[in-house]
Design an enzyme around this catalytic site. Structure first.
Site, PDB file in Angstrom:
ATOM      1  N   GLU A   1      44.179 -17.670  17.020  1.00 55.66           N
ATOM      2  CA  GLU A   1      43.044 -17.953  16.140  1.00 55.66           C
ATOM      3  C   GLU A   1      41.995 -16.839  16.221  1.00 55.66           C
ATOM      4  O   GLU A   1      41.660 -16.353  17.308  1.00 55.66           O
ATOM      5  CB  GLU A   1      42.413 -19.285  16.551  1.00 55.66           C
ATOM      6  CG  GLU A   1      41.222 -19.689  15.701  1.00 55.66           C
ATOM      7  CD  GLU A   1      40.573 -20.994  16.165  1.00 55.66           C
ATOM      8  OE1 GLU A   1      39.837 -21.587  15.380  1.00 55.66           O
ATOM      9  OE2 GLU A   1      40.819 -21.410  17.325  1.00 55.66           O
TER      10      GLU A   1
ATOM     11  N   LYS B   1      41.391 -23.811   8.084  1.00 58.40           N
ATOM     12  CA  LYS B   1      41.275 -24.823   9.134  1.00 58.40           C
ATOM     13  C   LYS B   1      40.516 -26.043   8.611  1.00 58.40           C
ATOM     14  O   LYS B   1      39.416 -25.923   8.065  1.00 58.40           O
ATOM     15  CB  LYS B   1      40.548 -24.207  10.328  1.00 58.40           C
ATOM     16  CG  LYS B   1      40.450 -25.102  11.566  1.00 58.40           C
ATOM     17  CD  LYS B   1      39.770 -24.336  12.696  1.00 58.40           C
ATOM     18  CE  LYS B   1      39.665 -25.119  13.979  1.00 58.40           C
ATOM     19  NZ  LYS B   1      39.002 -24.340  15.046  1.00 58.40           N
TER      20      LYS B   1
ATOM     21  N   CYS C   1      44.138 -24.690  16.131  1.00 60.37           N
ATOM     22  CA  CYS C   1      43.356 -25.109  17.288  1.00 60.37           C
ATOM     23  C   CYS C   1      42.956 -26.580  17.267  1.00 60.37           C
ATOM     24  O   CYS C   1      43.777 -27.453  17.528  1.00 60.37           O
ATOM     25  CB  CYS C   1      42.136 -24.189  17.429  1.00 60.37           C
ATOM     26  SG  CYS C   1      41.412 -24.184  19.098  1.00 60.37           S
TER      27      CYS C   1
END
Length: 264
Positions: free
Chosen positions: A41, A110, A144
């Site tokens: 990330e 995300k 994540c």
């Protein structure tokens, strides 16, 4: 299929340096016979410097050109972790996926932003799942904090994904959660999980490394340490179908029961 997990020490805010490090690592992975290289990330600027908006890639154009050239030159598929992408004054945490010919196969913003780290104050959340094919293999990727949301990952499995990619900037103090959650997602969804973390630090964030490739039984095939390295391993995709035949959790789901009753 051979997968290489690129676990770098990311230099906060130094995109040029990070691009050089990533290019060197991907070339090494390709030379070692990897079919897919996976990045962590925010490999471009780290998670995340105070001036991230100014540092962000406008429209993702520099990132797409970089990953296109790298995948084409090395003839390797790249799950491009994520980068900071700016659209006007709006910032996104964005994944780009490229095939071995340098074609853009997928992109993803995300969707679950890390509120304890005030990510939601800086970035804007995405709104859709990321499922795609590389070759004839159905795959998916998250980023994540998305890992903590089992409902989101289950949608990827229901779409047919056989591999889930998890690029992350996961902190060392919650390393146990990183290990357990990745294994849990693999077990409950009966697919491979390729989880790539960074290492080093950015301000108060200290990243834990320990990138992992996990099989559909939840067994760790390979795991990195806490420093900069490339973790490489072979997987056998037929394992997914074998396990789903043995314990068919998808057939045995009780979707008729998976609804909350109204408040009385």
């Amino acid at each position: 299929m051979k997968i290489a997990l690129i676990q770098p020490v990311i230099v906060p805010g130094d995109r040029e340096m990070n691009c050089r490090k990533i290019a060197k690592a991907v070339r090494a992975a390709a030379a070692n016979g990897a079919d897919i290289a996976v990045l962590p990330e925010l490999w471009d600027v780290s998670f995340y410097p105070p001036d991230v908006l100014n540092l962000a890639d406008a429209g993702g154009e520099k990132t797409k050109e970089f990953l296109h050239d790298l995948s084409e030159a090395c003839h390797i598929q790249i799950v491009g972790g994520s980068v900071a992408r700016r659209e006007g004054g709006t910032l996104y945490n964005t994944t780009y996926v490229f095939d071995e010919e340098g074609n853009l196969a997928a992109s993803y913003d995300k969707c679950h932003l890390f509120t304890p780290g005030r990510e939601d104050d800086v970035f804007t959340a995405g709104k859709r799942l990321n499922t795609f094919y590389l070759g004839d293999v159905p795959m998916a990727s998250i980023i994540c904090y998305d890992l903590r949301f089992g409902e989101w990952v289950r949608l990827a499995a229901l779409s047919g994904a056989k591999i889930l990619f998890v690029p992350a900037a996961w902190p060392v103090e919650r390393l146990k959660h990183w290990q357990i959650l990745n294994q849990a997602r693999a077990i409950e969804n009966q697919f491979f999980v390729a989880a790539v973390n960074s290492c080093g630090s950015c301000g108060a964030f200290h990243f834990g490394g320990h990138s992992m490739l996990i099989d559909p039984w939840g067994e760790i095939i390979e795991e990195g340490g806490d420093g900069e390295e490339i973790i490489t391993a072979e997987i056998d995709l037929s394992q997914v179908d074998d396990i789903r035949r043995q314990i068919n959790v998808f057939r045995d789901r009780r979707t008729d029961l998976y609804q909350l009753e109204g408040k009385r």
